[in-house]
Structure formats: C-alpha cells, structure tokens
Design an enzyme around this catalytic site. Structure first.
Site, mmCIF file in Angstrom:
data_model
loop_
_atom_site.group_PDB
_atom_site.id
_atom_site.type_symbol
_atom_site.label_atom_id
_atom_site.label_comp_id
_atom_site.label_asym_id
_atom_site.label_seq_id
_atom_site.Cartn_x
_atom_site.Cartn_y
_atom_site.Cartn_z
ATOM 1 N N ARG A 211 -1.626 -13.497 26.493
ATOM 2 C CA ARG A 211 -2.268 -14.743 26.930
ATOM 3 C C ARG A 211 -1.213 -15.801 27.235
ATOM 4 N NH1 ARG A 211 -7.131 -13.406 23.269
ATOM 5 N NH2 ARG A 211 -5.934 -13.929 21.436
ATOM 6 N N PHE A 227 -14.225 -9.875 31.424
ATOM 7 C CA PHE A 227 -14.351 -9.465 30.017
ATOM 8 C C PHE A 227 -13.737 -10.553 29.126
ATOM 9 C CE2 PHE A 227 -13.850 -5.803 32.784
ATOM 10 C CZ PHE A 227 -14.950 -5.022 32.478
ATOM 11 N N SER A 250 -20.537 -9.945 29.854
ATOM 12 C CA SER A 250 -21.956 -9.573 29.897
ATOM 13 C C SER A 250 -22.700 -10.075 28.665
ATOM 14 C CB SER A 250 -22.098 -8.056 30.023
ATOM 15 O OG SER A 250 -21.385 -7.439 28.978
ATOM 16 N N ASP A 296 -9.558 -7.106 31.251
ATOM 17 C CA ASP A 296 -9.340 -6.735 29.830
ATOM 18 C C ASP A 296 -10.626 -6.183 29.225
ATOM 19 O OD1 ASP A 296 -8.183 -6.428 27.335
ATOM 20 O OD2 ASP A 296 -8.612 -8.489 26.717
ATOM 21 N N CYS A 336 -7.325 -0.933 25.893
ATOM 22 C CA CYS A 336 -7.124 -0.860 24.438
ATOM 23 C C CYS A 336 -7.684 0.456 23.891
ATOM 24 C CB CYS A 336 -7.758 -2.063 23.745
ATOM 25 S SG CYS A 336 -9.508 -2.235 24.050
HETATM 26 N N1 SAH Z 1 -10.049 -10.692 26.771
HETATM 27 C C1 SAH Z 1 -10.770 -11.033 25.574
HETATM 28 C C2 SAH Z 1 -11.242 -9.812 24.810
HETATM 29 C C3 SAH Z 1 -12.144 -8.877 25.581
HETATM 30 S S1 SAH Z 1 -13.168 -7.897 24.580
HETATM 31 C C4 SAH Z 1 -9.915 -11.942 24.709
HETATM 32 O O1 SAH Z 1 -8.768 -12.225 25.050
HETATM 33 O O2 SAH Z 1 -10.411 -12.400 23.675
HETATM 34 C C5 SAH Z 1 -14.223 -7.157 25.726
HETATM 35 C C6 SAH Z 1 -15.402 -8.018 26.167
HETATM 36 O O3 SAH Z 1 -16.022 -7.337 27.245
HETATM 37 C C7 SAH Z 1 -16.496 -8.244 25.138
HETATM 38 O O4 SAH Z 1 -16.679 -9.626 24.967
HETATM 39 C C8 SAH Z 1 -17.766 -7.619 25.752
HETATM 40 O O5 SAH Z 1 -18.925 -8.414 25.535
HETATM 41 C C9 SAH Z 1 -17.423 -7.593 27.208
HETATM 42 N N2 SAH Z 1 -18.042 -6.536 28.041
HETATM 43 C C10 SAH Z 1 -18.200 -5.234 27.767
HETATM 44 N N3 SAH Z 1 -18.667 -4.570 28.841
HETATM 45 C C11 SAH Z 1 -18.820 -5.488 29.830
HETATM 46 C C12 SAH Z 1 -19.221 -5.422 31.200
HETATM 47 N N4 SAH Z 1 -19.580 -4.262 31.760
HETATM 48 N N5 SAH Z 1 -19.228 -6.552 31.930
HETATM 49 C C13 SAH Z 1 -18.865 -7.729 31.367
HETATM 50 N N6 SAH Z 1 -18.445 -7.845 30.090
HETATM 51 C C14 SAH Z 1 -18.413 -6.745 29.329
#
Ligand code: SAH
Length: 392
Positions: A211, A227, A250, A296, A336
C-alpha cells in the site's frame, strides 16, 4: 518431564532433519499414546531425538514440530514466553510504533509457532488458534501478551475450525473487552478496525508495504482499487494526492467500512465506492480511464484441487486490468493463494498480457512484509505475491 514418543519409519527423517515442521501420517511407524494437543518427542527409526511438536492424531499433519533439537529439552512456560518475546523483538526493530501500530506479531510456522496467528491493533491482540496444542498453551501466551502491553485479547475463531472448544464458545474476548472500532495507524495513515466483525482479524495487515508503494505512485493519478475491502489501498492513494479514487467490493459491509475510513481523511470528495462484482465493474468500465488499477482478490485457490480454476480466474482478472488501464499506466496485481506459487502466478499474468497485446514490464516483484516471515524450511508460508506492472 517425560514426553511420549512418535517414531518415524526408517528413512523418513529427512524432512525433519531439514527442519520442515510437519510430520505426515504416512511417515510414522509408532504413534505415541498421547492425547490430542499433547507435546511429544519425534524420534527417528534409530531412536535419535529430532525435536518436539504438538500431536494431532486426527489430522493428516499428525505432528507439528516447533523445536528441532537432538538434546532433550524442557518445554515450560519460560520457553514459550521467550519465543513470544523474540517475535515481538523482531517487530520492534522493524516498525516505528508511533506511525504503525497494527502488525502481525506471530506468523505461525514463520515464527516457529505452528498453529497460532496473532495480529495486533494498538493495545488489542487478536489471536487465532489452529490446533489443539496451541489451545492448551494459550493461557501462557495470553499472559505474555499482557506483559508486552497488549491489554485486550480477542480470540477469533476461524470459520472452518475443528477445535471443539472454539466451536462451542465461538469468538470471544479473553478478559476485558475493548471498545470497537479501534483507530490504528499504518505508516501514519489512519484506519478504523473492528476485530469482532471485520474480515480476517479485522484488516489485511499483509499489504502494508504494498500500500505504501502504491501511495508513492499515486499523486495526480486516477486510481481504481478493486477488491478494496475497507479501502486500504484507496486511503494511501488519497493521502498521496490522487485526483480520483474508485473502490469496488462485492460486500456491502466492506464498502461501509471503506466509506468510514475515507471519512477520516480530508479527501472524501475525490473518492467514490461501488458495491459490485469486480469482474463486472471492470468489464463495463471505460478503457484508458484509470492510470492505476489494483487487483487484490481473495485467494481463488483454497486448495491444491482448485488451482486450475483459480488460474483461469486470475488470468481473466488480469486480462481485464490490461485491457482497461491507460497506456503508460500501472497495474498492481496480487495473489494470496498459497497453492499458486510466484512462478505460476507470473506465468498466468504473462498469458494475460500476451492475450491483451500490451507491452508489459515488471517494475517490482512484491511479497509479504517482514512481520509475515517465511520460514525457509517451510516454503508453504510464502503466500502473498504481487507484481507492479507498467503497461504501455
Ligand atoms: N485489498 C484489500 C483486501 C482485499 S480482501 C486491503 O488492502 O485491505 C478481498 C476482498 O474482495 C473482500 O473484501 C471481498 O469482499 C471482496 N470480493 C470477493 N470476491 C469479489 C468479487 N467477485 N467482486 C468484488 N469483490 C469481491
């Protein structure tokens, strides 16, 4: 103190000699007469002591070794406390707690502590216990945490836990409860975290350095954070002077957290969030609009069997990113999934780049930060990988 013995089959001590911490059921000649979670000795077929571990009779990984030694050793409270202090000492060297007070204090095998994860949010320590053996010694660890100045301890049960005690009691405060949310700093950026209701232990601590890097490139840029969860990357971009930041997730709850965090900054007018599937959002977003796109996603491969499907998911996601990013823009892409190693991830991203017919260069190879150490003998602990890509 007498420990019960687990004896390996002839010739099966190799991985133990190489300090890999897991003893699989197939390698065992004689099981100990021990209880689930008991500390046991691991011995070769020649009765040489190899180390000490926790016994898990019902698991494929029948023993998790935490101490490799050929000499008998007493595993007492002081042993565990010294280990915990050692882990804490590494973090004190790594981080300036005045600007970063959330970090991973214990990273399971990466800190020679199989079966336990501890994330810290200021004075709150969030503990996840993955095996019975760790549950047994947890009170010692809680005492050690209090001594280190973590006044509040939250035991967070993993959703798929097999540990009965945790299934019955669920997540809970051990002792006094802290008020939620907690406000923490990460490289001076302020976030609100709720350890009771948040994903994982409340925040994705492992992306801290990635970040920061994103922030360094965001000034004057239009940034899409897919995400986004609680807006980790988005806040760094805003604080660094991005002109426009879009966060997509989502989960409605995730976006609510993201909005709360954005409200802690002075830049809410530059930010917009969307509760939407990221694939759909990317498909319909305007090409050449964003200077920077962050990808991510959650772990697409939860186990070895789902690697092929996951690979397709990563490929499609990266393909969309390459199609949409402005020429000369950046894509920060991550995985991850422990079951997709960095070579495979790079191949997947390569095939997306080839299919997108864009010139793509790797500017940096990214990984997990130092408070998520990778035990060299346990490569399974290397789970987060990423690429910073320049897309012409
Ligand atoms: N980048 C974030 C962590 C991501 S965790 C950080 O720095 O804190 C992954 C996230 O993806 C979760 O919040 C989950 O709700 C979301 N997610 C999972 N599948 C998804 C999809 N198909 N579309 C949008 N969001 C999604």
């Amino acid at each position: 103190m007498e420990y019960k013995k687990l004896v390996l089959k002839s010739g099966r001590e190799r991985s133990l000699v190489n300090r890999h911490p897991w003893v699989f059921s197939g390698a065992i000649k004689d099981l100990p007469t021990a209880k689930n979670g008991e500390i046991i000795e691991v011995r070769s077929n020649h009765n040489d002591l190899l180390g000490y571990g926790f016994y898990s009779p019902n698991s494929q990984i029948t023993c998790r070794v935490f101490e490799f030694t050929n000499d008998e050793k007493l595993i007492d409270d002081a042993y565990w406390l010294a280990k915990l202090q050692n882990a804490y000492h590494l973090r004190t060297q790594l981080l300036d707690f005045k600007t970063t007070n959330c970090f991973r204090l214990l990273h399971a095998e990466g800190d020679f502590f199989p079966g336990i994860i501890i994330d810290v949010y200021d004075k709150v320590a969030v503990v996840q216990l993955l095996i019975k053996g760790m549950e047994n010694i947890a009170p010692i660890i809680y005492g050690g945490l209090n001594q280190l100045g973590f006044d509040y301890i939250y035991l967070k049960t993993k959703q798929n836990t097999q540990l009965l005690e945790q299934v019955e009691q669920g997540s809970r405060w051990v002792g006094e409860a802290a008020e939620m949310p907690i406000f923490v700093l990460e490289h001076g950026v302020k976030f609100s975290v709720n350890v009771e209701t948040g994903q994982k232990t409340g925040f994705f601590i492992d992306q801290r350095e990635n970040r920061k890097l994103l922030g360094e490139w965001s000034k004057g840029k239009k940034v899409l954070n897919t995400f986004s969860y609680s807006g980790g990357f988005s806040l760094y971009a805003l604080e660094a002077g991005a002109t426009e930041v879009h966060s997509v997730d989502s989960s409605k709850d995730a976006i609510a957290l993201c909005e709360q965090n954005v409200a802690l900054t002075l830049y809410a007018s530059k930010h917009q969030s969307f509760v939407e599937d990221c694939f759909d959002f990317l498909k319909k977003s305007e090409a050449n609009y964003y200077d920077i796109i962050i990808l991510d996603p959650p772990a697409f491969a939860k186990n070895a069997r789902s690697v092929d499907n996951a690979a397709r998911g990563y490929k499609n996601l990266n393909l969309l990113g390459f199609h949409k990013v402005k020429p000369g823009g950046l894509v920060f892409t991550y995985s991850c999934s422990q079951h997709i190693d960095k070579d495979l991830f790079r191949k997947i991203v390569f095939s997306a780049a080839a299919e997108a017919r864009r010139n793509v260069r790797v500017l940096r190879q990214l990984s997990q930060p130092e408070d998520h150490p990778i035990n060299i003998f346990h490569p399974e602990g290397e789970y987060l990988k990423g690429l910073m890509l320049l897309v012409d």
